[in-house]
Design a protein around this motif. Sequence first.
Motif, PDB file in Angstrom:
ATOM      1  N   PHE A 161       0.827  -1.200   0.000  1.00 16.00           N
ATOM      2  CA  PHE A 161       0.000   0.000   0.000  1.00 16.00           C
ATOM      3  C   PHE A 161       0.870   1.261   0.000  1.00 16.00           C
ATOM      4  O   PHE A 161       0.604   2.196  -0.754  1.00 16.00           O
ATOM      5  N   PHE A 162       1.939   1.285   0.799  1.00 12.38           N
ATOM      6  CA  PHE A 162       2.815   2.444   0.838  1.00 12.38           C
ATOM      7  C   PHE A 162       3.565   2.626  -0.479  1.00 12.38           C
ATOM      8  O   PHE A 162       3.776   3.755  -0.923  1.00 12.38           O
ATOM      9  N   ILE A 167       0.924   4.178  -2.860  1.00 19.46           N
ATOM     10  CA  ILE A 167       0.639   5.577  -2.533  1.00 19.46           C
ATOM     11  C   ILE A 167       1.809   6.485  -2.908  1.00 19.46           C
ATOM     12  O   ILE A 167       1.609   7.583  -3.439  1.00 19.46           O
ATOM     13  N   SER A 168       3.033   6.037  -2.673  1.00 19.56           N
ATOM     14  CA  SER A 168       4.189   6.866  -3.044  1.00 19.56           C
ATOM     15  C   SER A 168       4.249   7.057  -4.556  1.00 19.56           C
ATOM     16  O   SER A 168       4.623   8.128  -5.035  1.00 19.56           O
ATOM     17  N   LEU A 209       1.642   7.198  -6.520  1.00 20.99           N
ATOM     18  CA  LEU A 209       0.608   8.172  -6.870  1.00 20.99           C
ATOM     19  C   LEU A 209       1.067   9.601  -6.588  1.00 20.99           C
ATOM     20  O   LEU A 209       0.825  10.508  -7.390  1.00 20.99           O
TER      21      LEU A 209
END
Length: 68
Positions: free
Chosen positions: A31-32, A35-36, A38
């Motif tokens: 997930f991290f 997100i990074s 994005l």
Amino acid sequence: MVVFGHSASNIKGDLNYHEFVRLIYSFHMEFFFFISGLFALLSIKKRKGRLFSNKVKTLLYPFLCGLF
């Protein structure tokens, strides 16, 4: 998420709480990474089309592989 997961490892006894922590640990790193990617996409606006397709290949594929 990371702080919650690490602090929960010190709590003993509550099975539901530990199952929730296991759920978080099953996807939090992927997930991290996603997100990074994005946020990097939002910060670089000059190469719109090519950058997006490159990010999908380099971030979404490892994310999906990490889930399974």
